[in-house]
Design an enzyme around this catalytic site. Structure first.
Site, PDB file in Angstrom:
ATOM      1  N   ASN A 271       2.124  -5.166  -3.148  1.00  0.00           N
ATOM      2  CA  ASN A 271       0.942  -5.643  -2.741  1.00  0.00           C
ATOM      3  C   ASN A 271       0.064  -4.262  -2.657  1.00  0.00           C
ATOM      4  O   ASN A 271       0.687  -3.382  -1.929  1.00  0.00           O
ATOM      5  CB  ASN A 271       0.874  -6.426  -1.595  1.00  0.00           C
ATOM      6  CG  ASN A 271      -0.517  -7.062  -1.377  1.00  0.00           C
ATOM      7  OD1 ASN A 271      -1.020  -7.598  -2.204  1.00  0.00           O
ATOM      8  ND2 ASN A 271      -1.009  -7.004  -0.176  1.00  0.00           N
TER       9      ASN A 271
ATOM     10  N   ASP B 135     -12.080 -10.559  -0.717  1.00  0.00           N
ATOM     11  CA  ASP B 135     -13.488 -10.973  -0.293  1.00  0.00           C
ATOM     12  C   ASP B 135     -14.396 -10.077  -1.077  1.00  0.00           C
ATOM     13  O   ASP B 135     -14.073  -9.366  -1.564  1.00  0.00           O
ATOM     14  CB  ASP B 135     -13.445 -10.537   1.154  1.00  0.00           C
ATOM     15  CG  ASP B 135     -12.500  -9.104   1.680  1.00  0.00           C
ATOM     16  OD1 ASP B 135     -12.561  -8.264   0.822  1.00  0.00           O
ATOM     17  OD2 ASP B 135     -12.129  -9.192   2.849  1.00  0.00           O
TER      18      ASP B 135
ATOM     19  N   HIS C  74     -10.224  -6.480  -2.351  1.00  0.00           N
ATOM     20  CA  HIS C  74     -11.351  -6.412  -1.194  1.00  0.00           C
ATOM     21  C   HIS C  74     -12.537  -5.775  -1.855  1.00  0.00           C
ATOM     22  O   HIS C  74     -12.507  -4.417  -2.107  1.00  0.00           O
ATOM     23  CB  HIS C  74     -10.837  -5.544   0.005  1.00  0.00           C
ATOM     24  CG  HIS C  74      -9.837  -5.960   0.712  1.00  0.00           C
ATOM     25  ND1 HIS C  74      -9.974  -7.070   1.472  1.00  0.00           N
ATOM     26  CD2 HIS C  74      -8.574  -5.793   0.886  1.00  0.00           C
ATOM     27  CE1 HIS C  74      -8.766  -7.220   2.052  1.00  0.00           C
ATOM     28  NE2 HIS C  74      -8.162  -6.431   1.836  1.00  0.00           N
TER      29      HIS C  74
ATOM     30  N   GLU D 250      -5.912 -11.098  -1.275  1.00  0.00           N
ATOM     31  CA  GLU D 250      -6.577 -10.550  -0.011  1.00  0.00           C
ATOM     32  C   GLU D 250      -8.271 -10.635  -0.407  1.00  0.00           C
ATOM     33  O   GLU D 250      -9.170  -9.767   0.203  1.00  0.00           O
ATOM     34  CB  GLU D 250      -6.234  -9.206   0.600  1.00  0.00           C
ATOM     35  CG  GLU D 250      -4.774  -9.276   1.097  1.00  0.00           C
ATOM     36  CD  GLU D 250      -4.474  -7.843   1.808  1.00  0.00           C
ATOM     37  OE1 GLU D 250      -5.242  -7.327   2.122  1.00  0.00           O
ATOM     38  OE2 GLU D 250      -3.366  -7.433   1.919  1.00  0.00           O
TER      39      GLU D 250
ATOM     40  N   GLU E 103       0.704  -1.222   0.116  1.00  0.00           N
ATOM     41  CA  GLU E 103       0.143   0.027  -0.016  1.00  0.00           C
ATOM     42  C   GLU E 103       0.766   1.368   0.189  1.00  0.00           C
ATOM     43  O   GLU E 103       0.423   2.256   0.964  1.00  0.00           O
ATOM     44  CB  GLU E 103      -0.856   0.074   1.192  1.00  0.00           C
ATOM     45  CG  GLU E 103      -1.889  -1.101   1.138  1.00  0.00           C
ATOM     46  CD  GLU E 103      -2.838  -1.213   2.343  1.00  0.00           C
ATOM     47  OE1 GLU E 103      -2.656  -0.333   2.995  1.00  0.00           O
ATOM     48  OE2 GLU E 103      -4.132  -2.164   2.312  1.00  0.00           O
TER      49      GLU E 103
HETATM   50  C1  XIL Z   1      -5.938  -6.247   8.641  1.00  0.00           C
HETATM   51  C2  XIL Z   1      -6.191  -7.263   9.330  1.00  0.00           C
HETATM   52  O1  XIL Z   1      -7.366  -8.271   8.871  1.00  0.00           O
HETATM   53  C3  XIL Z   1      -6.718  -6.593  10.680  1.00  0.00           C
HETATM   54  O2  XIL Z   1      -7.118  -7.826  11.878  1.00  0.00           O
HETATM   55  C4  XIL Z   1      -5.886  -5.679  11.342  1.00  0.00           C
HETATM   56  O3  XIL Z   1      -6.319  -5.008  12.465  1.00  0.00           O
HETATM   57  C5  XIL Z   1      -5.574  -4.641  10.255  1.00  0.00           C
HETATM   58  O4  XIL Z   1      -5.250  -5.360   9.124  1.00  0.00           O
HETATM   59  N1  XIL Z   1      -4.842  -4.780   3.816  1.00  0.00           N
HETATM   60  C6  XIL Z   1      -3.982  -5.416   4.328  1.00  0.00           C
HETATM   61  C7  XIL Z   1      -4.020  -6.405   5.455  1.00  0.00           C
HETATM   62  O5  XIL Z   1      -2.714  -5.464   3.575  1.00  0.00           O
HETATM   63  O6  XIL Z   1      -2.931  -6.252   6.081  1.00  0.00           O
HETATM   64  C8  XIL Z   1      -5.211  -5.787   6.314  1.00  0.00           C
HETATM   65  O7  XIL Z   1      -5.234  -6.659   7.400  1.00  0.00           O
HETATM   66  C9  XIL Z   1      -6.455  -5.429   5.433  1.00  0.00           C
HETATM   67  C10 XIL Z   1      -6.201  -4.463   4.521  1.00  0.00           C
END
Ligand code: XIL
Length: 356
Positions: free
Chosen positions: A204, A270, A240, A268, A163
């Site tokens: 990422n 969802d 996401h 990641e 990020e």
């Molecule tokens: C999130 C986790 O799921 C949470 O438990 C934590 O509090 C914060 O991080 N992008 C990412 C992940 O790269 O590391 C994040 O994970 C979600 C968004």
């Protein structure tokens, strides 16, 4: 008198049953019937993984067994982040992460490391760190090389930088950019590569499917690193996403990232059903079916990129009971392929259908 007594009993019974029902509803809302699935994620033609929570693995047998049964790749949800692994300048704490790696190894699963560098999940010793440019560079290098060295031969791949971009395509003004300038990203990849030349290294980020400006910035970075001979092997698309994201946007995202020639990890995934934060929304069969269709089209598009670039798909968490979405956004939601009772949802079949 008898009638009166019976009436009281009936009232009492219906009141207590009502309470019991209400209580049960609050804890465990009625779920839509789950379809019978044919096949298994383990038979997918590319690794299919999940981000896992170490305390659930430790304390919830059902969760642990589901993870072992269903996935071929594992990412630590939080256990490999900076604050988890390196809580003080001179302390590294590997207990949780090692436990995840051991479980993966015992069950023949790949481990993807997440993440060596991010602007979040930093311990206060880093955010308060006082030092000149050289001291910050040493801090970055030491962390990356110690962690990658510790997991050498056990963790197959890393999200090296996570990020780094804002939505407008500029570099995020993170502590790393402030202290070291944006080209620290290139050096982060070099440091990781020096510590484990066999590990596959990823950049990422999120937003590829809904923000073409940000996506272009990410692709420019990645292509620039490639052309300079920086050891980058793949791009993680967090994805996401939401049930009503267009297939056209998802396809542009996946195909343009694949055009870099690097490996593509949907890292990641969802698919949320409540993007507008409706507090009263409930989970219905029609939402479950729309979600299944979206999972299917994502997987189908992913499966159409060259085989050698299909690093895998990872969902962010395992079931609707442990998804980060409801807690993070304070709303009901059902983003994952397993319901809160750990039963396969229509989305699960959607994933399988995506490679048919
Ligand atoms: C999130 C986790 O799921 C949470 O438990 C934590 O509090 C914060 O991080 N992008 C990412 C992940 O790269 O590391 C994040 O994970 C979600 C968004």
């Amino acid at each position: 008198m008898k009638i009166y007594q019976n009436l009281t009993l009936a009232l009492f019974l219906s009141f207590s049953l009502g309470c019991a029902k209400k209580e049960q509803t609050a804890i465990n809302p009625p779920l839509v019937p789950s379809p019978t699935t044919t096949g298994s994620l383990k038979d997918m033609p590319f690794p299919f993984g999940a981000a896992v929570n170490v305390s659930l693995l430790r304390n919830n047998v059902q969760y642990k067994e589901l993870v072992i049964k269903e996935f071929s790749s594992i990412t630590a949800e939080n256990a490999m982040k900076f604050n988890a692994l390196h809580p003080s300048e001179t302390t590294y704490s590997y207990t949780d992460a090692d436990e995840i790696v051991a479980l993966a190894q015992a069950n023949g699963k790949r481990v993807h490391g997440h993440t060596l560098n991010w602007y979040k999940s930093l311990p206060t010793w880093v955010t308060n760190f006082q030092g000149d440019t050289q001291a910050w560079e040493n801090l970055l290098k030491m962390h990356i090389q110690t962690v990658v060295g510790h997991f050498k031969g056990k963790v197959a791949s890393w999200d090296v930088v996570n990020e780094a971009f804002e939505d407008d395509g500029t570099y995020r003004n993170s502590i790393w950019v402030q202290k070291l300038g944006a080209d620290y990203i290139a050096r982060a990849f070099q440091y990781a590569n020096q510590a484990d030349p066999d590990a596959l290294l990823f950049y990422n980020d999120y937003g590829h499917e809904y923000n073409a400006i940000k996506r272009t910035a990410i692709l420019n970075l990645v292509n620039n690193l490639k052309s300079r001979g920086i050891p980058i092997h793949g791009v993680g698309m967090q994805m996401h996403t939401r049930y009503n994201q267009t297939d056209a946007n998802i396809t542009s995202a996946i195909t343009s990232v694949a055009a870099t020639g690097l490996k593509v990890h949907i890292s990641e995934l969802d698919v949320v059903l409540n993007p507008d934060n409706v507090a009263t929304l409930s989970y219905t069969t029609s939402l479950a079916d729309l979600q299944a269709a979206k999972y299917k089209s994502i997987v189908k598009t992913y499966y159409s990129i060259p085989k050698a670039q299909q690093f895998g798909i990872t969902t962010w968490n395992v079931t609707d009971a442990d998804s980060w979405i409801p807690t993070t956004y304070s709303r009901p939601d059902w983003p994952l392929p397993f319901d809160r009772n750990y039963v396969r949802k229509a989305a699960y079949q959607g994933i399988l259908d995506g490679v048919k």
